[in-house]
Design a protein around this motif. Structure first.
Motif, PDB file in Angstrom:
ATOM      1  N   TRP A 141      44.071  38.359  42.795  1.00 46.26           N
ATOM      2  CA  TRP A 141      44.023  38.999  41.491  1.00 46.26           C
ATOM      3  C   TRP A 141      42.756  39.799  41.256  1.00 46.26           C
ATOM      4  CZ3 TRP A 141      45.392  34.056  42.705  1.00 46.26           C
ATOM      5  CH2 TRP A 141      46.746  33.776  42.610  1.00 46.26           C
ATOM      6  N   LYS A 142      41.904  39.900  42.266  1.00 46.26           N
ATOM      7  CA  LYS A 142      40.636  40.623  42.154  1.00 46.26           C
ATOM      8  C   LYS A 142      39.791  40.113  40.992  1.00 46.26           C
ATOM      9  CE  LYS A 142      41.571  44.887  44.548  1.00 46.26           C
ATOM     10  NZ  LYS A 142      41.463  46.332  44.509  1.00 46.26           N
ATOM     11  N   SER A 143      39.734  38.782  40.882  1.00 44.14           N
ATOM     12  CA  SER A 143      38.903  38.185  39.837  1.00 44.14           C
ATOM     13  C   SER A 143      37.802  37.300  40.435  1.00 44.14           C
ATOM     14  CB  SER A 143      39.767  37.371  38.868  1.00 44.14           C
ATOM     15  OG  SER A 143      40.399  36.298  39.533  1.00 44.14           O
ATOM     16  N   THR A 144      37.652  37.313  41.753  1.00 47.44           N
ATOM     17  CA  THR A 144      36.612  36.511  42.393  1.00 47.44           C
ATOM     18  C   THR A 144      35.238  37.017  41.954  1.00 47.44           C
ATOM     19  OG1 THR A 144      38.042  36.124  44.303  1.00 47.44           O
ATOM     20  CG2 THR A 144      35.678  35.719  44.596  1.00 47.44           C
ATOM     21  N   LEU A 145      34.377  36.070  41.554  1.00 49.09           N
ATOM     22  CA  LEU A 145      33.042  36.415  41.099  1.00 49.09           C
ATOM     23  C   LEU A 145      32.058  35.369  41.617  1.00 49.09           C
ATOM     24  CD1 LEU A 145      31.178  38.160  39.230  1.00 49.09           C
ATOM     25  CD2 LEU A 145      31.676  36.477  37.438  1.00 49.09           C
ATOM     26  N   PHE A 146      31.039  35.823  42.327  1.00 55.52           N
ATOM     27  CA  PHE A 146      29.914  34.974  42.715  1.00 55.52           C
ATOM     28  C   PHE A 146      28.677  35.531  42.037  1.00 55.52           C
ATOM     29  CE2 PHE A 146      32.628  33.394  46.063  1.00 55.52           C
ATOM     30  CZ  PHE A 146      32.195  32.086  46.217  1.00 55.52           C
TER      31      PHE A 146
END
Length: 128
Positions: free
Chosen positions: A73-78
């Motif tokens: 979903w292109k919501s990966t956040l680091f």
């Protein structure tokens, strides 16, 4: 009955790969950060909603890296904190909306005025 089994197997393979155990359908993303602060060791502490990677002390001109599977979903956040001398800064080191289509080997130089992403779409960013 066989159709339900195939659908269940598909979803297990698709979503199970995100949480480990099953080989992924796409390559890992690797984030590498090089300390170019200019002398003092740099403490980097990165997290996502699911993972806390812990603090890592990185000497000048050395690097720290980690790898992960971005989600569909292109919501990966680091997001990371960077601490050296009397400075404490924050930056979203991997934001899928910004980075997922730009790099799967994301190389960053960490400088006093902000991080710089290297590569074909090189760009420096201000601290958050």
């Amino acid at each position: 009955m066989e159709k339900n089994y195939i659908v269940c197997l598909f979803f297990f393979l698709l979503f199970g790969s995100v949480h480990g155990g099953v080989p992924p359908f796409w390559r890992d993303t690797v984030v590498t950060m090089t300390n170019l602060i200019g002398g003092p060791p740099l403490t980097i502490h990165c997290k996502s909603k699911q993972d806390d990677l812990g603090p890592h002390v990185v000497p000048f001109r050395q690097e720290y890296h980690f790898k992960f599977q971005p989600n569909l979903w292109k919501s990966t956040l680091f997001f990371c904190s960077f601490q050296w001398a009397n400075q404490f800064k924050r930056f979203d080191i991997f934001d899928a909306q910004r980075d997922q289509d730009v790099c799967d080997q994301c190389h960053w130089e960490i400088k006093p005025d902000g991080p710089c992403r290297l590569g074909k779409k090189a760009k420096c960013f201000p601290w958050n």
